[in-house]
Design an enzyme around this catalytic site. Structure first.
Site, short mmCIF file in Angstrom:
data_model
loop_
_atom_site.label_atom_id
_atom_site.label_comp_id
_atom_site.label_asym_id
_atom_site.label_seq_id
_atom_site.Cartn_x
_atom_site.Cartn_y
_atom_site.Cartn_z
N GLY A 58 0.85 -1.19 0.00
CA GLY A 58 0.00 0.00 0.00
C GLY A 58 0.88 1.22 0.00
N GLU A 59 0.69 2.07 0.98
CA GLU A 59 1.48 3.29 1.09
C GLU A 59 1.91 3.43 2.54
OE1 GLU A 59 2.94 5.51 -0.95
OE2 GLU A 59 3.65 6.15 1.02
N SER A 60 3.23 3.27 2.76
CA SER A 60 3.72 3.18 4.14
C SER A 60 3.53 4.48 4.92
CB SER A 60 5.18 2.77 4.14
OG SER A 60 5.97 3.72 3.44
N CYS A 88 6.13 -5.23 0.46
CA CYS A 88 6.29 -3.87 -0.09
C CYS A 88 6.15 -2.80 1.00
CB CYS A 88 5.34 -3.67 -1.27
SG CYS A 88 5.86 -2.34 -2.35
N ARG A 106 12.63 3.63 0.29
CA ARG A 106 11.32 3.70 -0.38
C ARG A 106 11.50 4.05 -1.86
NH1 ARG A 106 8.13 8.02 1.30
NH2 ARG A 106 6.35 7.00 0.32
N ILE A 118 5.88 -2.91 -7.35
CA ILE A 118 5.11 -1.68 -7.62
C ILE A 118 5.63 -0.56 -6.72
CG2 ILE A 118 2.81 -0.64 -7.70
CD1 ILE A 118 1.69 -3.56 -7.80
N ARG A 119 6.27 0.43 -7.31
CA ARG A 119 6.91 1.50 -6.52
C ARG A 119 7.61 0.89 -5.30
NH1 ARG A 119 2.45 3.45 -8.46
NH2 ARG A 119 1.17 3.07 -6.63
N HIS A 167 5.07 -8.31 -4.29
CA HIS A 167 3.68 -8.58 -3.88
C HIS A 167 3.23 -9.99 -4.27
CE1 HIS A 167 2.43 -4.36 -3.07
NE2 HIS A 167 3.33 -4.06 -3.98
N GLU A 193 0.94 -11.61 -3.03
CA GLU A 193 -0.52 -11.66 -2.89
C GLU A 193 -1.24 -11.31 -4.19
OE1 GLU A 193 1.48 -9.42 -1.66
OE2 GLU A 193 0.61 -7.41 -1.73
N1 GLN Z 1 6.02 3.17 -2.32
C1 GLN Z 1 5.13 2.65 -1.32
C2 GLN Z 1 5.52 3.14 0.07
O1 GLN Z 1 6.42 3.86 0.24
C3 GLN Z 1 5.08 1.16 -1.32
C4 GLN Z 1 4.40 0.65 -2.56
C5 GLN Z 1 3.67 -0.63 -2.44
O2 GLN Z 1 3.38 -1.14 -1.33
N2 GLN Z 1 3.29 -1.17 -3.56
O3 GLN Z 1 4.88 2.76 1.01
#
Ligand code: GLN
Length: 204
Positions: A52-54, A84, A113, A142-143, A183, A185
């Site tokens: 997700g987004e940390s 991630c 990150r 993904i990112r 990921h 999942e």
């Molecule tokens: N770039 C996201 C972060 O800093 C992580 C991306 C992801 O979980 N797919 O949290």
């Protein structure tokens, strides 16, 4: 018959791809449930921290009051798996994070990150993971972060074999804690979740 149904695995459900982890865990034959509050944490044997987004996850963990309870459960040996953003949440050190960004401080590692660069938003690459039998894991990034430094207690399980960031550390384990920059999942390959369930079962 399997005796794993009594193992309850939580998925931190503040933000991110919670449903996909719940499905993967259920497919591994364990009881899986979302965790949003400290009281829900008390009911699980192990915890998955999703992608997700940390930065958002960190903020919500503080706001909901689960940050400190998760830190202390992890310190006390609760098995945890982060993918991630979840890997970032498990790191003792976050590089390129927000100044106020918090983590659960479980694995002695520095995680950068969005490490693979802005031009590679997402990519797929084979990763051979120690402890995961069979062909290399088809890893979806993904990112994604990568692991820049690890402490002595950390076992490096996998590095990128090919493509952008070849050679970078993307899977680690320290005791009962497991983390991947990618990921599993999202791909339907259950081997990483099975490894985590094995760790959680052995810890009981
Ligand atoms: N770039 C996201 C972060 O800093 C992580 C991306 C992801 O979980 N797919 O949290």
């Amino acid at each position: 018959m399997s005796t794993t149904a009594d193992l309850v695995v939580g998925v931190l459900a503040l933000q991110g791809d919670v449903r996909e982890h719940l499905q993967a865990l259920a497919a591994c034959g364990v009881a899986a449930r979302p965790v949003r509050r400290p009281t829900e944490l008390d009911d699980v044997d192990a915890l998955v921290i999703p992608g997700g987004e940390s930065t958002t996850m960190s903020k919500l963990a503080v706001d909901t009051g689960v940050l400190e309870p998760i830190r202390s459960r992890i310190k006390a040996g609760m098995p945890g798996y982060g993918s991630c953003a979840g890997m970032i949440m498990l790191a003792t050190e976050i590089l390129d994070g927000r100044p106020d960004q918090q983590s659960f401080e479980g694995i002695e590692m520095a995680v950068r990150r969005n490490a693979f660069g802005r031009q590679v938003d997402s990519f797929e690459a084979p990763v051979t993971i120690a402890g995961v039998p069979g062909e290399p894991f088809h890893a979806v990034f993904i990112r994604a972060p990568w692991v820049e430094r690890v402490g002595d207690a950390v076992q490096v399980l996998g590095t990128v074999a090919d493509g952008p960031g070849a050679g970078r550390i993307v899977a680690v384990r320290q005791g009962n804690l497991l983390a991947t920059a990618f990921h599993p999942e999202l791909t339907g390959d259950l081997r990483v979740h099975r490894l985590f369930v094995e760790i959680a079962r052995a810890a009981r």
